[in-house]
Design a protein around this motif. Structure first.
Motif, PDB file in Angstrom:
ATOM      1  N   LEU A   4       0.838  -1.201   0.000  1.00  0.00           N
ATOM      2  CA  LEU A   4       0.000   0.000   0.000  1.00  0.00           C
ATOM      3  C   LEU A   4       0.870   1.247   0.000  1.00  0.00           C
ATOM      4  O   LEU A   4       1.840   1.331   0.775  1.00  0.00           O
ATOM      5  CB  LEU A   4      -0.904   0.013   1.232  1.00  0.00           C
ATOM      6  CG  LEU A   4      -1.796  -1.210   1.430  1.00  0.00           C
ATOM      7  CD1 LEU A   4      -2.491  -1.140   2.794  1.00  0.00           C
ATOM      8  CD2 LEU A   4      -2.815  -1.316   0.319  1.00  0.00           C
ATOM      9  N   GLU A   6       0.295   5.454   0.212  1.00  0.00           N
ATOM     10  CA  GLU A   6      -0.608   6.607   0.326  1.00  0.00           C
ATOM     11  C   GLU A   6       0.011   7.826  -0.337  1.00  0.00           C
ATOM     12  O   GLU A   6       1.239   7.951  -0.413  1.00  0.00           O
ATOM     13  CB  GLU A   6      -0.876   6.961   1.802  1.00  0.00           C
ATOM     14  CG  GLU A   6      -1.491   5.862   2.632  1.00  0.00           C
ATOM     15  CD  GLU A   6      -0.470   5.150   3.475  1.00  0.00           C
ATOM     16  OE1 GLU A   6      -0.838   4.597   4.531  1.00  0.00           O
ATOM     17  OE2 GLU A   6       0.710   5.148   3.081  1.00  0.00           O
ATOM     18  N   CYS A  22      -4.805   5.790  -1.881  1.00  0.00           N
ATOM     19  CA  CYS A  22      -4.082   4.611  -1.428  1.00  0.00           C
ATOM     20  C   CYS A  22      -4.026   3.637  -2.594  1.00  0.00           C
ATOM     21  O   CYS A  22      -5.051   3.067  -2.982  1.00  0.00           O
ATOM     22  CB  CYS A  22      -4.768   3.975  -0.232  1.00  0.00           C
ATOM     23  SG  CYS A  22      -4.051   2.388   0.268  1.00  0.00           S
ATOM     24  N   MET A  34     -10.805  -2.492   2.906  1.00  0.00           N
ATOM     25  CA  MET A  34      -9.794  -1.438   2.906  1.00  0.00           C
ATOM     26  C   MET A  34     -10.230  -0.350   3.879  1.00  0.00           C
ATOM     27  O   MET A  34     -11.431  -0.064   4.002  1.00  0.00           O
ATOM     28  CB  MET A  34      -9.637  -0.852   1.515  1.00  0.00           C
ATOM     29  CG  MET A  34      -9.251  -1.866   0.457  1.00  0.00           C
ATOM     30  SD  MET A  34      -7.568  -2.422   0.655  1.00  0.00           S
ATOM     31  CE  MET A  34      -6.680  -0.913   0.259  1.00  0.00           C
ATOM     32  N   TRP A  36      -9.082   3.435   6.299  1.00  0.00           N
ATOM     33  CA  TRP A  36      -8.220   4.545   6.674  1.00  0.00           C
ATOM     34  C   TRP A  36      -8.197   4.666   8.193  1.00  0.00           C
ATOM     35  O   TRP A  36      -9.241   4.584   8.846  1.00  0.00           O
ATOM     36  CB  TRP A  36      -8.725   5.849   6.071  1.00  0.00           C
ATOM     37  CG  TRP A  36      -8.581   5.935   4.597  1.00  0.00           C
ATOM     38  CD1 TRP A  36      -9.524   5.659   3.648  1.00  0.00           C
ATOM     39  CD2 TRP A  36      -7.398   6.318   3.865  1.00  0.00           C
ATOM     40  NE1 TRP A  36      -9.014   5.840   2.395  1.00  0.00           N
ATOM     41  CE2 TRP A  36      -7.706   6.260   2.502  1.00  0.00           C
ATOM     42  CE3 TRP A  36      -6.111   6.723   4.251  1.00  0.00           C
ATOM     43  CZ2 TRP A  36      -6.783   6.579   1.505  1.00  0.00           C
ATOM     44  CZ3 TRP A  36      -5.196   7.036   3.276  1.00  0.00           C
ATOM     45  CH2 TRP A  36      -5.525   6.963   1.907  1.00  0.00           C
ATOM     46  N   CYS A  96      -3.288   3.976   5.356  1.00  0.00           N
ATOM     47  CA  CYS A  96      -4.134   3.069   4.600  1.00  0.00           C
ATOM     48  C   CYS A  96      -3.948   1.652   5.149  1.00  0.00           C
ATOM     49  O   CYS A  96      -2.830   1.257   5.497  1.00  0.00           O
ATOM     50  CB  CYS A  96      -3.715   3.135   3.133  1.00  0.00           C
ATOM     51  SG  CYS A  96      -4.543   1.996   2.039  1.00  0.00           S
TER      52      CYS A  96
END
Length: 118
Positions: A4, A6, A22, A34, A36, A96
């Motif tokens: 991942l 960001e 992301c 997924m 945050w 993320c």
């Protein structure tokens, strides 16, 4: 394991908007939730919101509900966090997260700084 990355953090005035991205690689996200998370200065990491990748359903922390929106682009394997009406208390490093559905198998990005000035 999914990787991942960001992007999109920065400095914004209170009341302004910012969009974080992301980008995911290494796995299909079909079986992932997924999310945050954020870590304000001197505080623990906290939940912001999630999106079930296959269903598209979202869930938000009360502190951001109505101001933040999570979305995804399947073709780009990218998740977004649109942040509106930003407040100084939204200042944090935003992370993320990718979690395999119904497991504790987590991946994290490196984080991106968001600073909201008053």
């Amino acid at each position: 394991q999914v990787q991942l990355v960001e992007s999109g953090g920065g400095l914004v005035q209170a009341g302004g908007s910012l969009q974080l991205s992301c980008s995911a690689s290494g796995r299909t996200l079909r079986n992932y939730v997924m999310g945050w998370f954020r870590q304000p200065p001197g505080k623990e990491r906290e939940f912001v919101g999630t999106i079930n990748w296959s269903r598209g359903t979202t869930y938000y922390a009360d502190s951001v509900k109505g101001r933040f929106t999570i979305s995804r682009d399947n073709a780009k394997n990218t998740m977004y966090l649109q942040m509106n009406a930003l407040k100084p208390e939204d200042t944090a490093v935003y992370y993320c997260n990718a979690r395999v559905v119904a497991t504790d198998n987590n991946s994290w990005g490196q984080g991106t700084q968001v600073t909201v000035s008053s």
